[in-house]
Design a protein around this motif. Structure first.
Motif, PDB file in Angstrom:
ATOM      1  N   GLY A  38       0.797  -1.218   0.000  1.00  0.00           N
ATOM      2  CA  GLY A  38       0.000   0.000   0.000  1.00  0.00           C
ATOM      3  C   GLY A  38       0.828   1.264   0.000  1.00  0.00           C
ATOM      4  N   GLU A  39       1.909   1.259   0.760  1.00  0.00           N
ATOM      5  CA  GLU A  39       2.743   2.453   0.872  1.00  0.00           C
ATOM      6  C   GLU A  39       3.483   2.772  -0.418  1.00  0.00           C
ATOM      7  OE1 GLU A  39       5.062   1.415   4.229  1.00  0.00           O
ATOM      8  OE2 GLU A  39       3.493   1.934   5.693  1.00  0.00           O
ATOM      9  N   LYS A  40       3.673   1.755  -1.272  1.00  0.00           N
ATOM     10  CA  LYS A  40       4.343   1.990  -2.547  1.00  0.00           C
ATOM     11  C   LYS A  40       3.384   2.515  -3.610  1.00  0.00           C
ATOM     12  CE  LYS A  40       7.935  -1.552  -1.958  1.00  0.00           C
ATOM     13  NZ  LYS A  40       8.461  -2.845  -2.495  1.00  0.00           N
ATOM     14  N   LEU A  41       2.088   2.364  -3.362  1.00  0.00           N
ATOM     15  CA  LEU A  41       1.106   2.831  -4.332  1.00  0.00           C
ATOM     16  C   LEU A  41       0.973   4.351  -4.254  1.00  0.00           C
ATOM     17  CD1 LEU A  41      -1.648   0.111  -3.804  1.00  0.00           C
ATOM     18  CD2 LEU A  41      -0.198   0.385  -5.818  1.00  0.00           C
ATOM     19  N   PRO A  42       0.650   5.000  -5.356  1.00  0.00           N
ATOM     20  CA  PRO A  42       0.473   6.456  -5.336  1.00  0.00           C
ATOM     21  C   PRO A  42      -0.721   6.863  -4.481  1.00  0.00           C
ATOM     22  CG  PRO A  42      -0.205   5.534  -7.437  1.00  0.00           C
ATOM     23  CD  PRO A  42       0.453   4.426  -6.690  1.00  0.00           C
ATOM     24  N   SER A 186     -17.652  -3.112  -9.967  1.00  0.00           N
ATOM     25  CA  SER A 186     -16.652  -2.063 -10.168  1.00  0.00           C
ATOM     26  C   SER A 186     -15.336  -2.745 -10.506  1.00  0.00           C
ATOM     27  CB  SER A 186     -16.511  -1.173  -8.929  1.00  0.00           C
ATOM     28  OG  SER A 186     -15.871  -1.855  -7.867  1.00  0.00           O
ATOM     29  N   HIS A 187     -14.565  -2.097 -11.380  1.00  0.00           N
ATOM     30  CA  HIS A 187     -13.347  -2.716 -11.895  1.00  0.00           C
ATOM     31  C   HIS A 187     -12.245  -1.674 -12.032  1.00  0.00           C
ATOM     32  CE1 HIS A 187     -10.590  -4.906 -14.456  1.00  0.00           C
ATOM     33  NE2 HIS A 187     -11.351  -5.993 -14.376  1.00  0.00           N
ATOM     34  N   GLY A 188     -11.056  -2.036 -11.582  1.00  0.00           N
ATOM     35  CA  GLY A 188      -9.935  -1.117 -11.648  1.00  0.00           C
ATOM     36  C   GLY A 188      -9.499  -0.811 -13.069  1.00  0.00           C
ATOM     37  N   THR A 189      -9.082   0.433 -13.286  1.00  0.00           N
ATOM     38  CA  THR A 189      -8.621   0.882 -14.591  1.00  0.00           C
ATOM     39  C   THR A 189      -7.572   1.976 -14.408  1.00  0.00           C
ATOM     40  OG1 THR A 189      -9.318   1.764 -16.749  1.00  0.00           O
ATOM     41  CG2 THR A 189     -10.389   2.680 -14.793  1.00  0.00           C
ATOM     42  N   THR A 190      -6.760   2.156 -15.411  1.00  0.00           N
ATOM     43  CA  THR A 190      -5.833   3.303 -15.396  1.00  0.00           C
ATOM     44  C   THR A 190      -6.134   4.234 -16.563  1.00  0.00           C
ATOM     45  OG1 THR A 190      -4.181   1.992 -16.615  1.00  0.00           O
ATOM     46  CG2 THR A 190      -3.972   2.073 -14.210  1.00  0.00           C
ATOM     47  N   ASP A 191      -7.334   4.109 -17.137  1.00  0.00           N
ATOM     48  CA  ASP A 191      -7.698   4.966 -18.269  1.00  0.00           C
ATOM     49  C   ASP A 191      -7.553   6.445 -17.933  1.00  0.00           C
ATOM     50  OD1 ASP A 191      -8.198   2.766 -19.793  1.00  0.00           O
ATOM     51  OD2 ASP A 191     -10.357   3.135 -20.066  1.00  0.00           O
ATOM     52  N   GLU A 192      -7.942   6.823 -16.703  1.00  0.00           N
ATOM     53  CA  GLU A 192      -7.855   8.229 -16.315  1.00  0.00           C
ATOM     54  C   GLU A 192      -6.561   8.538 -15.563  1.00  0.00           C
ATOM     55  OE1 GLU A 192     -11.363   9.663 -14.371  1.00  0.00           O
ATOM     56  OE2 GLU A 192     -12.553   9.501 -16.209  1.00  0.00           O
ATOM     57  N   HIS A 193      -5.776   7.517 -15.341  1.00  0.00           N
ATOM     58  CA  HIS A 193      -4.477   7.691 -14.671  1.00  0.00           C
ATOM     59  C   HIS A 193      -3.389   6.960 -15.457  1.00  0.00           C
ATOM     60  CE1 HIS A 193      -6.122   9.405 -10.939  1.00  0.00           C
ATOM     61  NE2 HIS A 193      -7.063   8.480 -10.991  1.00  0.00           N
ATOM     62  N   PRO A 194      -3.217   7.258 -16.734  1.00  0.00           N
ATOM     63  CA  PRO A 194      -2.227   6.511 -17.528  1.00  0.00           C
ATOM     64  C   PRO A 194      -0.810   6.633 -16.983  1.00  0.00           C
ATOM     65  CG  PRO A 194      -2.961   8.482 -18.703  1.00  0.00           C
ATOM     66  CD  PRO A 194      -3.872   8.310 -17.532  1.00  0.00           C
ATOM     67  N   GLU A 195      -0.529   7.738 -16.323  1.00  0.00           N
ATOM     68  CA  GLU A 195       0.810   7.941 -15.779  1.00  0.00           C
ATOM     69  C   GLU A 195       1.107   7.013 -14.613  1.00  0.00           C
ATOM     70  OE1 GLU A 195      -1.875  10.325 -13.181  1.00  0.00           O
ATOM     71  OE2 GLU A 195      -1.767   9.805 -15.310  1.00  0.00           O
ATOM     72  N   LEU A 196       0.074   6.389 -14.045  1.00  0.00           N
ATOM     73  CA  LEU A 196       0.249   5.514 -12.889  1.00  0.00           C
ATOM     74  C   LEU A 196       0.251   4.034 -13.265  1.00  0.00           C
ATOM     75  CD1 LEU A 196      -2.171   7.246 -10.349  1.00  0.00           C
ATOM     76  CD2 LEU A 196       0.256   7.712 -10.750  1.00  0.00           C
ATOM     77  N   VAL A 200       1.655   1.110 -10.563  1.00  0.00           N
ATOM     78  CA  VAL A 200       0.655   0.279  -9.882  1.00  0.00           C
ATOM     79  C   VAL A 200       0.861  -1.187 -10.231  1.00  0.00           C
ATOM     80  CG1 VAL A 200      -1.804  -0.276  -9.744  1.00  0.00           C
ATOM     81  CG2 VAL A 200      -1.065   2.118  -9.676  1.00  0.00           C
ATOM     82  N   LYS A 201       1.041  -1.463 -11.507  1.00  0.00           N
ATOM     83  CA  LYS A 201       1.243  -2.849 -11.942  1.00  0.00           C
ATOM     84  C   LYS A 201       2.505  -3.428 -11.317  1.00  0.00           C
ATOM     85  CE  LYS A 201       1.611  -5.711 -16.102  1.00  0.00           C
ATOM     86  NZ  LYS A 201       1.615  -5.696 -17.600  1.00  0.00           N
ATOM     87  N   THR A 202       3.579  -2.641 -11.293  1.00  0.00           N
ATOM     88  CA  THR A 202       4.844  -3.115 -10.727  1.00  0.00           C
ATOM     89  C   THR A 202       4.715  -3.393  -9.235  1.00  0.00           C
ATOM     90  OG1 THR A 202       6.143  -1.915 -12.378  1.00  0.00           O
ATOM     91  CG2 THR A 202       7.270  -2.533 -10.336  1.00  0.00           C
TER      92      THR A 202
END
Length: 261
Positions: A38-42, A186-196, A200-202
């Motif tokens: 959690g702490e590594k996530l933005p 509900s499903h996670g996406t990075t469409d609005e956060h492409p920079e992340l 997040v994946k890493t």
């Protein structure tokens, strides 16, 4: 009544999505391995978790207001008040709810999930969404599948890889529901956060947690053959019915509520 496998022990050597999510929501039922993820996530990940939780509250309340009084919540997670049953039983005290999760720590907290109104009822089964048959078999002992049931799958299916075929898993659950039932997803996406997307994946990969964020086009098939309730498939802060509009912000979740024909 609880159903599970009490012999299962919580593995504190590996992070678990439910406990990481608990940390993101500000909970205390997590371990160092979960906090390290959690702490590594933005910071946006924590904010998005809260927005997703708020969507669940709005959707559950709307369904209860529409007369739905049976709920099957898969991927329940660690209890964070108000829980789904508290939301819906405030509107309809006779509502019945079955919770399901695969993390043994949720079983330890099952008592919090089972505090029902006298008129209604709650139940819990320790089970994995990949074992849809077991979940349905148990749910049928507590819910009446001749009447509508609201299936809730919140922040769950992005932990199911393409190889595990999340669409077929979802369809097997939806196909068991009678006409007039609902799917809330509900499903996670990075469409609005492409920079992340990369970070997040890493982070999840380093924690050995499978993660498959999906685009809007990839989330749409979860609702195939169903009638999406307005406003349709949108981001978490865009979905509301008879409540004031939430503050529209960037979101890490696509959400939708759809009726079974």
């Amino acid at each position: 009544m609880t159903t599970g496998r009490p012999k299962d022990q919580v593995d504190t050597s590996k992070p678990h999505p439910a406990r990481v999510y608990d940390w993101l929501l500000g909970g205390k039922d997590n371990y160092q391995v979960d906090r390290q993820v959690g702490e590594k996530l933005p910071q946006a990940a924590r904010e998005n978790a809260a927005r997703n939780r708020a969507f669940m509250h709005r959707a559950a309340a709307w369904l209860a207001g529409e007369g739905v009084d049976q709920f099957l919540d898969i991927g329940t997670g660690i209890p964070t008040e108000p829980n789904l049953h508290q939301i819906v039983q405030k509107i309809n005290p006779a509502a019945r709810i079955v919770y399901a999760d695969n993390d043994p720590i949720v079983l330890r907290h099952a008592e919090a999930l089972l505090i029902s109104t006298p008129e209604g009822g709650t139940d819990y089964i320790q089970a994995d969404v990949r074992d849809a048959g077991s979940i349905l078999e148990h749910a049928r002992t507590f819910l009446d599948f001749s009447r509508p049931v609201a299936l809730s799958m919140i922040a769950l299916m992005h932990f199911i890889t393409d190889e595990e075929d999340p669409y077929t898993i979802t369809r097997s659950l939806v196909d068991a529901l009678p006409s007039g039932s609902y799917l809330t997803l509900s499903h996670g996406t990075t469409d609005e956060h492409p920079e992340l997307a990369s970070s997040v994946k890493t982070t999840y990969r380093e924690g050995a947690i499978p993660l498959r964020m999906r685009t809007r086009a990839e989330v749409e098939p979860f609702f195939a053959g169903l009638d999406l309730v307005k406003p349709g498939l949108v981001t978490a802060t865009q979905w509301y019915q008879d409540t004031p509009a939430p503050k529209e912000e960037l979101s890490g979740f696509y959400v939708g509520v759809a009726r079974v024909r």
